[in-house]
Scaffold this motif. Structure first.
Motif, PDB file in Angstrom:
ATOM      1  N   GLU A  37       0.905  -1.137  -0.103  1.00  0.00           N
ATOM      2  CA  GLU A  37       0.126  -0.076   0.087  1.00  0.00           C
ATOM      3  C   GLU A  37       0.957   1.314  -0.074  1.00  0.00           C
ATOM      4  O   GLU A  37       0.414   2.459  -0.725  1.00  0.00           O
ATOM      5  CB  GLU A  37      -0.931  -0.124   1.227  1.00  0.00           C
ATOM      6  CG  GLU A  37      -1.769   0.948   1.115  1.00  0.00           C
ATOM      7  CD  GLU A  37      -2.983   1.114   2.526  1.00  0.00           C
ATOM      8  OE1 GLU A  37      -2.559   1.584   3.468  1.00  0.00           O
ATOM      9  OE2 GLU A  37      -3.996   0.490   2.208  1.00  0.00           O
ATOM     10  N   ASN A  38       2.255   1.316   0.514  1.00  0.00           N
ATOM     11  CA  ASN A  38       2.992   2.294   0.839  1.00  0.00           C
ATOM     12  C   ASN A  38       4.107   2.486  -0.169  1.00  0.00           C
ATOM     13  O   ASN A  38       4.943   3.128   0.007  1.00  0.00           O
ATOM     14  CB  ASN A  38       3.231   2.642   2.090  1.00  0.00           C
ATOM     15  CG  ASN A  38       2.276   2.771   3.128  1.00  0.00           C
ATOM     16  OD1 ASN A  38       1.621   3.719   2.917  1.00  0.00           O
ATOM     17  ND2 ASN A  38       2.368   2.008   4.415  1.00  0.00           N
TER      18      ASN A  38
ATOM     19  N   ARG B  77       4.064   2.678  -6.578  1.00  0.00           N
ATOM     20  CA  ARG B  77       2.450   2.376  -7.091  1.00  0.00           C
ATOM     21  C   ARG B  77       1.666   3.285  -8.334  1.00  0.00           C
ATOM     22  O   ARG B  77       1.422   2.664  -8.955  1.00  0.00           O
ATOM     23  CB  ARG B  77       1.774   2.407  -5.847  1.00  0.00           C
ATOM     24  CG  ARG B  77       0.271   1.821  -5.928  1.00  0.00           C
ATOM     25  CD  ARG B  77      -0.619   1.841  -4.472  1.00  0.00           C
ATOM     26  NE  ARG B  77      -1.798   1.329  -4.913  1.00  0.00           N
ATOM     27  CZ  ARG B  77      -1.832  -0.086  -4.084  1.00  0.00           C
ATOM     28  NH1 ARG B  77      -0.913  -1.082  -3.696  1.00  0.00           N
ATOM     29  NH2 ARG B  77      -3.089  -0.644  -4.183  1.00  0.00           N
TER      30      ARG B  77
ATOM     31  N   ARG C  82     -12.790   7.124   4.264  1.00  0.00           N
ATOM     32  CA  ARG C  82     -12.239   7.314   2.928  1.00  0.00           C
ATOM     33  C   ARG C  82     -13.278   7.172   1.798  1.00  0.00           C
ATOM     34  O   ARG C  82     -13.311   7.615   0.824  1.00  0.00           O
ATOM     35  CB  ARG C  82     -11.127   6.204   2.758  1.00  0.00           C
ATOM     36  CG  ARG C  82      -9.849   6.254   3.571  1.00  0.00           C
ATOM     37  CD  ARG C  82      -9.012   4.975   3.720  1.00  0.00           C
ATOM     38  NE  ARG C  82      -7.897   5.303   4.461  1.00  0.00           N
ATOM     39  CZ  ARG C  82      -6.881   4.539   4.586  1.00  0.00           C
ATOM     40  NH1 ARG C  82      -7.117   3.009   4.108  1.00  0.00           N
ATOM     41  NH2 ARG C  82      -6.041   4.729   5.458  1.00  0.00           N
TER      42      ARG C  82
ATOM     43  N   SER D  20      -5.303   4.124  -9.047  1.00  0.00           N
ATOM     44  CA  SER D  20      -4.599   3.923  -7.919  1.00  0.00           C
ATOM     45  C   SER D  20      -5.298   4.430  -6.552  1.00  0.00           C
ATOM     46  O   SER D  20      -5.214   3.706  -5.585  1.00  0.00           O
ATOM     47  CB  SER D  20      -3.214   4.771  -8.081  1.00  0.00           C
ATOM     48  OG  SER D  20      -2.279   4.921  -7.033  1.00  0.00           O
TER      49      SER D  20
ATOM     50  N   THR E 181      -7.643   1.715  -5.360  1.00  0.00           N
ATOM     51  CA  THR E 181      -6.988   0.617  -4.617  1.00  0.00           C
ATOM     52  C   THR E 181      -6.651   1.075  -3.233  1.00  0.00           C
ATOM     53  O   THR E 181      -6.522   0.212  -2.378  1.00  0.00           O
ATOM     54  CB  THR E 181      -5.934  -0.021  -5.375  1.00  0.00           C
ATOM     55  OG1 THR E 181      -4.799   1.033  -5.511  1.00  0.00           O
ATOM     56  CG2 THR E 181      -6.210  -0.234  -6.676  1.00  0.00           C
ATOM     57  N   LYS E 182      -6.094   2.191  -3.232  1.00  0.00           N
ATOM     58  CA  LYS E 182      -6.078   2.794  -1.746  1.00  0.00           C
ATOM     59  C   LYS E 182      -7.104   3.186  -0.853  1.00  0.00           C
ATOM     60  O   LYS E 182      -7.225   2.625   0.305  1.00  0.00           O
ATOM     61  CB  LYS E 182      -5.113   4.121  -1.842  1.00  0.00           C
ATOM     62  CG  LYS E 182      -3.833   3.927  -2.427  1.00  0.00           C
ATOM     63  CD  LYS E 182      -3.230   5.424  -2.666  1.00  0.00           C
ATOM     64  CE  LYS E 182      -1.846   5.431  -3.521  1.00  0.00           C
ATOM     65  NZ  LYS E 182      -1.225   6.587  -3.694  1.00  0.00           N
TER      66      LYS E 182
ATOM     67  N   ILE F  47      -4.111   8.749   3.456  1.00  0.00           N
ATOM     68  CA  ILE F  47      -4.024   8.254   1.815  1.00  0.00           C
ATOM     69  C   ILE F  47      -3.523   9.504   1.187  1.00  0.00           C
ATOM     70  O   ILE F  47      -4.139  10.510   1.270  1.00  0.00           O
ATOM     71  CB  ILE F  47      -5.153   7.617   1.423  1.00  0.00           C
ATOM     72  CG1 ILE F  47      -5.255   6.411   2.052  1.00  0.00           C
ATOM     73  CG2 ILE F  47      -4.925   7.476  -0.140  1.00  0.00           C
ATOM     74  CD1 ILE F  47      -4.420   5.420   2.208  1.00  0.00           C
TER      75      ILE F  47
END
Length: 497
Positions: free
Chosen positions: A149-150, A154, A291, A423, A426-427, A496
């Motif tokens: 994730e980080n 990405r 989110r 992107s 997905t986060k 994020i």
């Protein structure tokens, strides 16, 4: 799925081997390359196939009807992604969904390649709609599985993947478009079918070595009891729909205009229901709910953007055919070739944008600000294309460079919004709804094209300036509003970036 499980998936993927990215990016890059070759090759000639006269190999439909069908078809393609995401998350996983989706797409192109009637055309559209719904959101979701994730790579990885999409989209109009418009539409559709076959072969041969566990899991599997219930409901729904169609269509109660209106309603209603369901689900954590709230304005901005960008295959395709000088600088231009402008500019600019986002580092604009830039450029692209009518009227043919410039400007917006949106999805996605949230992202395109099916009928030579001006102005205004409220959206993203 827990963060530990996701890390196991990342660890199973060879992390170097494709331009400094995971090896699995190679598999997904070329699978999507060939799928987009088939899709955009078919799309480059589809609207002409619908409204060209029968004597020219077309179906002979009225132009407004062909433009509306094209928008509805595009809407249903992306709307079906919600089914594909659900099937992946609850039944068969993303990898299997990609494989079966590719088979359906290939069969749909084969059906188009067979000279026949309008009913055969409808069958082909159904197959391609269902196949793309299975393949497109899930192949993008697997890209997200390749990275932690980080992982700083990405966004760059999604930009490279996006370039693969557009390489296929760039090449196919020159091949399929030329064959379709100069020789035979059905021969052109045959080449599209071959493209999808090659994509399937690439995926099957290389996935085991390159993808590891990516795409192999089922994020939120159905229990045996749930499966029985779902299949019963599905069977009943299919039966009810079949009965209703058998009654409504022959009696003239379900007309084309009413079907267009229905798809328009579904284009707004389905994502609304999905947002509410995911937000209220006990499987969604407090952070994930925050989110999701941040995702809503991004979704709305995406709808506005795609409402402009997707008119490249409808209004601007018609503009290329009817309003543009097709003999220019000693070259006879096929109107289908303009469909290559968008992917050409993306191929050239995507590496620059990918490098630029990495180079900025901590100074990178926030996701909402990138979306606002995307809307501003989209609006400007429509302002550009109204200028020829303003300067020279609507009776004379337009220099093709105006159309090229419009495609160029909207691509600047697309590279600010689309790969960043993939992107970000997905986060921001709740863990239990990973593939379905990717499907939700593609529903923004479905909603946009459902809206387009309602508004394309207002495009005429005498309303050209008003049409482009109003839509372009709305996008610019929404972009400014989004830029202003971007700090509030960023706060709800809960870390994020």
């Amino acid at each position: 799925m827990t963060p530990i499980d996701k890390q196991k998936i990342v660890d199973s993927v060879p992390q170097r081997g494709f331009f400094g990215h995971p090896k699995g990016l190679f598999t997904l890059f070329f699978t999507e390359f060939w799928e987009r070759f088939s899709y955009y090759g078919m799309r480059a000639i589809l609207v002409y196939y619908m409204y060209y006269e029968v004597t020219k190999g077309g179906l002979g439909l009225p132009e407004p009807t062909a433009l509306a069908i094209m928008s509805i078809y595009g809407s249903l393609v992306y709307m079906s992604g919600i089914i594909g995401g659900w099937v992946a998350d609850r039944l068969i996983g993303t990898s299997n969904s990609v494989f079966y989706g590719g088979i359906l797409i290939m069969l749909g192109h084969i059906a188009l390649a067979i000279p026949g009637s309008f009913p055969l055309f409808v069958v082909s559209m159904v197959l391609i709609v269902l196949g793309t719904g299975l393949l497109k959101p899930n192949v993008s979701s697997i890209v997200g599985d390749l990275y932690n994730e980080n992982d700083a790579r990405r966004d760059s990885g999604f930009s490279i993947f996006y370039m693969g999409i557009n390489l296929g989209a760039f090449i196919s109009p020159f091949i399929v478009g030329k064959i379709g418009t100069n020789y035979s539409f059905h021969l052109g559709f045959s080449f599209a079918a071959v493209g999808m076959l090659v994509g399937l072969i690439v995926f099957i041969i290389s996935k085991r070595k390159n993808l590891g566990l990516a795409g192999s899991y089922i994020a939120n599997p159905l229990s045996a009891h749930e499966k029985k219930k779902v299949f019963s409901i599905f069977g009943a729904a299919v039966l009810v729909i079949a009965i209703l169609c058998a009654i409504l269509i022959p009696n003239g109660w379900l007309t084309f205009d009413r079907f267009v209106a229905l798809v328009g309603i579904l284009g707004i209603l389905i994502p609304t229901i999905y947002f509410i369901s995911m937000y209220r689900s006990p499987k969604t954590t407090k952070v994930e709910r925050s989110r999701l709230l941040a995702y809503i304005p991004l979704f709305i901005a995406s709808v506005m953007f795609w409402a402009i960008q997707e008119q490249g295959s409808t209004i601007l395709a018609n503009y290329a055919d009817k309003r543009t000088q097709l003999h220019f600088a000693g070259i006879n231009i096929s109107p289908a070739w303009f469909q290559s402008m968008n992917p050409l500019f993306i191929i050239v600019l995507a590496p620059i944008f990918g490098w630029f986002w990495i180079k900025l580092g901590d100074k990178n604009p926030s996701i909402p600000k990138k979306f606002s830039f995307g809307l501003l450029f989209a609006g400007l692209s429509f302002i550009v294309i109204l200028l020829p009518a303003y300067l020279g009227g609507t009776d004379s043919l337009v220099n093709p460079l105006w159309l090229v410039l419009s495609y160029f400007v909207v691509v600047l917006g697309e590279l600010c919004l689309s790969p960043v949106g993939l992107s970000a999805t997905t986060k921001l996605a709740p863990a239990a709804f990973s593939a379905q949230t990717m499907s939700l992202w593609f529903l923004s395109n479905a909603a946009a094209q459902a809206i387009n099916a309602q508004i394309v009928k207002f495009y005429k030579p005498e309303t050209e300036m008003i049409y482009f001006g109003v839509i372009g102005g709305m996008a610019i205004l929404l972009g400014i509003i989004l830029f202003i409220i971007s700090p509030i959206i960023q706060k709800h993203m809960q870390g994020i970036k």
